[in-house]
Design a protein around this motif. Sequence first.
Motif, PDB file in Angstrom:
ATOM      1  N   UNK A 370      30.374 -12.109  54.629  1.00  0.00           N
ATOM      2  CA  UNK A 370      29.456 -11.399  55.515  1.00  0.00           C
ATOM      3  C   UNK A 370      29.412  -9.905  55.185  1.00  0.00           C
ATOM      4  N   UNK A 371      30.565  -9.324  54.843  1.00  0.00           N
ATOM      5  CA  UNK A 371      30.573  -7.921  54.434  1.00  0.00           C
ATOM      6  C   UNK A 371      29.738  -7.728  53.165  1.00  0.00           C
ATOM      7  N   UNK A 372      29.862  -8.649  52.243  1.00  0.00           N
ATOM      8  CA  UNK A 372      29.096  -8.571  51.005  1.00  0.00           C
ATOM      9  C   UNK A 372      27.602  -8.733  51.272  1.00  0.00           C
ATOM     10  N   UNK A 373      27.250  -9.669  52.126  1.00  0.00           N
ATOM     11  CA  UNK A 373      25.845  -9.878  52.485  1.00  0.00           C
ATOM     12  C   UNK A 373      25.275  -8.652  53.192  1.00  0.00           C
ATOM     13  N   UNK A 374      26.043  -8.099  54.129  1.00  0.00           N
ATOM     14  CA  UNK A 374      25.597  -6.925  54.876  1.00  0.00           C
ATOM     15  C   UNK A 374      25.291  -5.775  53.914  1.00  0.00           C
ATOM     16  N   UNK A 375      26.246  -5.476  53.036  1.00  0.00           N
ATOM     17  CA  UNK A 375      26.080  -4.346  52.118  1.00  0.00           C
ATOM     18  C   UNK A 375      24.879  -4.547  51.195  1.00  0.00           C
ATOM     19  N   UNK A 376      24.658  -5.750  50.748  1.00  0.00           N
ATOM     20  CA  UNK A 376      23.531  -6.013  49.867  1.00  0.00           C
ATOM     21  C   UNK A 376      22.203  -5.937  50.634  1.00  0.00           C
ATOM     22  N   UNK A 377      22.226  -6.335  51.893  1.00  0.00           N
ATOM     23  CA  UNK A 377      20.975  -6.368  52.666  1.00  0.00           C
ATOM     24  C   UNK A 377      20.485  -4.974  53.007  1.00  0.00           C
ATOM     25  N   UNK A 378      21.391  -4.004  53.215  1.00  0.00           N
ATOM     26  CA  UNK A 378      20.942  -2.687  53.642  1.00  0.00           C
ATOM     27  C   UNK A 378      20.292  -1.895  52.509  1.00  0.00           C
ATOM     28  N   UNK A 379      20.478  -2.328  51.284  1.00  0.00           N
ATOM     29  CA  UNK A 379      19.800  -1.689  50.146  1.00  0.00           C
ATOM     30  C   UNK A 379      18.300  -1.689  50.367  1.00  0.00           C
ATOM     31  N   UNK A 380      17.782  -2.753  50.967  1.00  0.00           N
ATOM     32  CA  UNK A 380      16.334  -2.926  51.091  1.00  0.00           C
ATOM     33  C   UNK A 380      15.678  -1.917  52.010  1.00  0.00           C
ATOM     34  N   UNK A 381      16.450  -1.343  52.977  1.00  0.00           N
ATOM     35  CA  UNK A 381      15.810  -0.374  53.858  1.00  0.00           C
ATOM     36  C   UNK A 381      16.402   1.022  53.727  1.00  0.00           C
ATOM     37  N   UNK A 382      17.190   1.243  52.690  1.00  0.00           N
ATOM     38  CA  UNK A 382      17.690   2.598  52.452  1.00  0.00           C
ATOM     39  C   UNK A 382      16.621   3.437  51.751  1.00  0.00           C
TER      40      UNK A 382
END
Length: 382
Positions: A370-382
């Motif tokens: 979940x930590x890995x998924x979270x970190x990868x997902x926030x790239x899209x709205x940075x």
Amino acid sequence: MKIYDWIVVGGGIAGAALSYELVQQGFSVLLLEQDPTGQNATRYSYGGLAFWSGTTDTMRQLCAEGIARHRILSEELAADTQFRELDLLLTIAADDDPAAVAATYADFAIPPQLLSISEACELEPLLNPQAITGALTVKHGHIHAEKTAQAYIQAFLRAGGDLQFAQVLKLWQQGDKVGGVKTVSETYCSANTAICAGGLSRALLKAAGISIELYFTHAELIDIPPVDIQLRSLVMPARLQRFQLEAASTTNDRLWDEQGLELAPPILDAGAIQFLDGSLRLGQLSRTLTDTQATINPEASEATIRASVGQILPALKDLPGTWHHCLVSFSRVSKAERSYPLPLIGNIPGKTGIHIFSGFSNPLVIIPPLAQRFARSVISYE
């Protein structure tokens, strides 16, 4: 003043894993932990990885990803997490029906095998055959949670992350935007702040005017230094009372904002685990007290834990040890999932720049993916 991309509040395994994964995505990250000695739920964890326990497609996928991550995590982090697989023994009380208990596990990804009394005692010779009417067994993952969190933190620091030991007093807000946090001596600024403070998360967010359905139990256990006695398996009761305690205590969310209440009678799920260095952990007594600083009688609690564990594992009852206490966060049971309560992850509605990553019911196995998924997902709205 340096402005970070992310501030992560809480240095337990949730905050450590999330900080590491955010740095891996190229973010500048500050990890804040209030206690250099790590007196948190991670420090007193039993270390179990229940990768077999998913009852929904979502949980089965996360558990599969989680155990795959744990199998390579020591190599990736360049530190020994003490990952292993061992037998989990779920004891069935002498007055219970083994077949009925086994049926409650039928929907799990890997249903445990039902054992007779003699089979259970052959697998774990320290068991008291008079105290059980059988047991369930399944292969179970296990780590040293504190060493795993430290491995994440050291890898995070090597990758360029910053770590500060300071108590976060409040969030720094400008309208609906959270722009960082204030500690006793400093204000730290960031584009995003992630709250991973476990049982303290609710109070921290409430002080900022943010209400969230996140709760905590006061968990009590006994730590025993290394001994020659060998416990071969991780022992827990097949009928865990903790989930019933959590459900009973969350029927009225507003009560959690009042001090001095006990929202449900305490429970004790008698179990034990031995770590690779020979040390043992016995427990677990859980209370839903609304005050994070509630006073608990350690002598009475220790006696209760020893008596209960001693019925199942008599050889462990009188071993010298020390009582400890920590806060363990949990969320409300999801009506849609009807299984483990789902963790609270993501941006907090109505605010910008503030996120939650907490409330894990089966934490150690699912936090890494979940930590890995979270970190990868926030790239899209940075």
